[in-house]
Design an enzyme around this catalytic site. Structure first.
Site: not given
Ligand SMILES: Nc1ncnc2c1ncn2[C@@H]1O[C@H](COP(=O)(O)OP(=O)(O)OP(=O)(O)O)[C@@H](O)[C@H]1O
Ligand SMILES: CC(C)(CO)[C@@H](O)C(=O)NCCC(=O)O
Ligand SMILES: [K+]
Length: 231
Positions: A89-91, A82, A12-13, A10, A167, A115
């Site tokens: 997932g690399v994260d 694995y 990038s950092k 969702s 709701t 996400t």
């Molecule tokens: N500024 C923001 N922008 C987007 N999402 C946010 C923010 N602050 C908090 N969130 C929350 O963070 C979650 C997304 O997490 P993160 O930012 O870690 O995503 P990500 O690194 O893209 O995720 P992933 O790598 O798991 O796909 C969402 O559930 C959202 O509710």
């Molecule tokens: C599960 C997510 C989406 C979490 O960010 C990521 O780690 C990913 O794309 N993983 C690949 C599948 C796995 O980890 O088995």
């Molecule tokens: K993440």
């Protein structure tokens, strides 16, 4: 200086890391840092290559070495469970490498609330014991709203662990319960010495995890990435 990038689904950092290990969060635009000071870019992407290419263009760092970090069978003494290690997932992999760097001699439950929410068990001897993937808080809510005619959400988030009276409260509280419940279930299945919590929803979840030895570590992934500098 090194630029570390976490290219998520969702958002990038970015983080600037010095040789001595100091880290400073950085906004991801070409104007937000001194490009000449960057020696190399270390990046991890769970998102598609299109996002990586877009970011490369945006940051105007074509002349620097870009090193992509991917999941492996083992690295820095940590073992991936694995059978096809690169499919993890690399994260998740980096969060485990970061966790192991922080707390090398403890068994750990690593929770990344992004996400998707991921949970990974890491034993004292740094062997990955497996994990879980479930939809994250926002994704859960969005999927219910999308697939039903009458469930709607609000922009404000006031989730609590109690029965909802309308709701929006039912939806938000239910999804919070699902994520907190998964962590609690993970703990019941296999308790660990520490729960390390990271990801966009980590701060929101923290108050509901008071029964566990939880530590909030927003930079877990970057700790993992920074281990690769000059390695
Ligand atoms: N500024 C923001 N922008 C987007 N999402 C946010 C923010 N602050 C908090 N969130 C929350 O963070 C979650 C997304 O997490 P993160 O930012 O870690 O995503 P990500 O690194 O893209 O995720 P992933 O790598 O798991 O796909 C969402 O559930 C959202 O509710
Ligand atoms: C599960 C997510 C989406 C979490 O960010 C990521 O780690 C990913 O794309 N993983 C690949 C599948 C796995 O980890 O088995
Ligand atoms: K993440």
């Amino acid at each position: 200086m090194y630029l570390l990038l976490d290219i998520g689904n969702s958002r990038s950092k970015g983080m600037l890391a010095s040789r001595t290990g100091q880290m400073t969060p950085v906004e991801l635009s070409a104007a937000s840092f001194d490009r000449t000071a960057i020696e190399a870019v270390y990046y991890a992407a769970v998102a598609g290559q299109d996002k990586v290419q877009a970011l490369k263009k945006q940051l105007q760092l074509h002349d620097k070495p870009w090193r992509q970090i991917e999941s492996e069978a083992a690295r820095f003494g940590v073992q991936n469970c694995y059978s096809q290690p690169h499919l993890l997932g690399v994260d998740r992999w980096l969060a485990m490498l970061g966790s192991h760097w922080l707390m090398p001699k403890q068994d750990l439950l690593v929770v990344d609330a992004g996400t998707a929410v991921t949970l990974d068990w890491l034993s004292t001897d740094a062997v990955h014991q497996g994990g879980w993937i479930l939809p994250g808080l926002k994704l859960q809510q969005q999927s219910v709203v999308q697939k039903t005619a009458k469930v709607f959400n609000a922009d404000t988030h006031q989730a609590r662990l109690q029965p909802g009276g309308d709701t929006v409260a039912c939806l938000q509280n239910g999804c919070l319960a699902a994520v907190v419940g998964a962590i609690s279930q993970a703990w019941q299945l296999q308790p660990m010495q520490q729960v390390l919590l990271t990801g966009g929803d980590a701060r929101l979840l923290l108050p509901y995890l008071k029964n566990y030895p939880v530590q909030l570590e927003p930079n877990l992934l970057f700790y993992g990435l920074s281990r690769f500098i000059d390695s």
